[in-house]
Design an enzyme around this catalytic site. Structure first.
Site, PDB file in Angstrom:
ATOM      1  CB  SER A  38      19.105   7.165  47.528  1.00 39.90           C
ATOM      2  OG  SER A  38      18.917   7.070  45.913  1.00 39.90           O
ATOM      3  CG  ASP A 342      14.052   0.582  47.152  1.00 44.69           C
ATOM      4  OD1 ASP A 342      14.842   0.759  46.152  1.00 44.69           O
ATOM      5  OD2 ASP A 342      14.045   1.233  48.155  1.00 44.69           O
ATOM      6  CG  HIS A 344      17.060   2.908  45.512  1.00 42.45           C
ATOM      7  ND1 HIS A 344      15.953   3.041  46.265  1.00 42.45           N
ATOM      8  CD2 HIS A 344      17.631   4.098  45.437  1.00 42.45           C
ATOM      9  CE1 HIS A 344      15.606   4.360  46.354  1.00 42.45           C
ATOM     10  NE2 HIS A 344      16.746   4.883  46.094  1.00 42.45           N
TER      11      HIS A 344
END
Length: 364
Positions: A38, A342, A344
């Site tokens: 991600s 979040d 990240h």
């Protein structure tokens, strides 16, 4: 489903170094090919999750609010490290392989949120986790790359020449291997996985060099796992000594990250030794994050540095039942003052990290 959302937020992914190092002018690349999770996913995860009827928070507002004005499948409020690097090198944003209908002549992104370096079967015995590890590992992504190559260069023998002018990113990989495993393994057991994870990453790097003629490969380390809000929220230490005095981060998690990065740098040195005509670049993901945590004001970040900008409350603004993009979550007024979005990083943090990586990419 809640567990999946929690684990995916852990997708966890700069002062950088390159082996060997000698300064020169900026390199000229025709394309970028990226593998990872991600931290680099520009839209593949949304496709994969939809295929499995799973919720992808990165497809909902307020994701993308700072730069794109709408969600793009990126796990941030805006651009990622790879976006800033592409801009600096004069290339377009690297299109997601599973979600792009146009040309890939200037690069392709195979990174998927939740991806691991080890194959999904490795995690099948971890209670409550194995079924959420999707088939998107490093080997699967390399298979997608192999499927794409005939569309980029033909005949096959010409491909090595085509990729001589490409910049490859092998990762970040590793964060999800450890983040999934921590739900069913002790810290010592997780630590014992590190050599296999690093070997998988270095073998993948060797593969694109030998098979595809890669001449420049960036291999990122992992960020400090003990500073990530999801880990801080879900695995609090009952012993004050479990936290680092200078950062407030979880000591055992950060020790795993340091161990991973140390072994990875040693592995990269061996790859470089085997291929002296190839630039194998270690990208430091750990140091820039620690620097921000230790001295947030120096870099323009808020003093409440371990708290998410977007989340559902609590000390670290992380709540697995009200995560960013879900009902009950709130968003900070100015994401640019926050390190974490979040769980990240924010676009501002990614920009800072990307600047360090670019310094290494322009060294040889």
């Amino acid at each position: 489903m809640k567990l999946l959302r929690v684990v995916l937020v852990l997708l966890l992914p700069a002062v950088s170094s390159c082996l060997p190092c000698r300064r020169r002018d900026d390199y000229d690349y025709d394309s970028i090919f990226s593998f990872g999770d991600s931290f680099a996913d520009t839209g593949n995860g949304a496709v994969v999750f939809a295929e499995h009827s799973l919720f992808s928070p990165a497809t909902k507002p307020p994701y993308g609010m700072t730069f794109f004005g709408q969600p793009t499948g990126r796990n941030s409020n805006g651009r990622l490290i790879i976006d800033f690097i592409a801009e600096k090198l004069g290339l377009p944003f690297v299109p997601p392989y599973l979600a792009h209908n146009g040309s890939f002549r200037q690069g392709a992104n195979f990174a998927v949120a939740g991806a691991t370096s080890l194959d999904a079967s490795f995690f099948s015995d971890i209670p409550g986790v194995g079924k959420f590890v999707l088939n998107t590992s490093s080997s699967v992504q390399l298979g997608w790359f192999d499927s794409l190559k005939p569309l980029l260069c033909s005949p096959a023998q010409e491909c090595k020449g085509f990729f001589h002018k490409s910049l490859f990113f092998m990762g970040e990989f590793g964060v999800n291997d450890y983040s999934f495993s921590v739900f069913g393994k002790t810290p010592l057991e997780v630590r014992s996985m590190v050599p296999d994870v690093v070997k998988t990453i270095s073998s993948a790097t060797e593969r694109i060099i030998k098979r595809d003629g890669a001449k420049a490969v960036v291999v990122p380390g992992i960020p400090p796992l003990g500073c990530m809000p999801p880990n801080l929220a879900m695995f609090p230490s009952t012993d004050p000594a479990g936290y680092e005095p200078g950062t407030g981060c979880l000591r055992q998690f950060n020790e795993i990250a340091v161990y991973h990065n140390t072994l990875l740098q040693d592995a990269i040195k061996n790859v470089q030794k085997n291929h002296p005509d190839v630039r194998v670049i270690y990208a430091d993901f750990f140091t820039p994050v620690i620097r921000i945590v230790q001295s947030p004001g120096t870099f323009g970040f808020t003093s409440d540095i371990l708290r998410c900008c977007c989340g559902g409350g609590g000390k670290y603004n992380f709540n697995m039942s009200a995560g960013c993009g879900m009902p009950g979550a709130t968003v900070c007024e100015d994401p640019s003052t926050h390190l974490f979005w979040d769980g990240h990083m924010t676009e501002a943090a990614y920009h800072f990290i990307a600047d360090g990586w670019l310094n290494s990419i322009n060294e040889s």
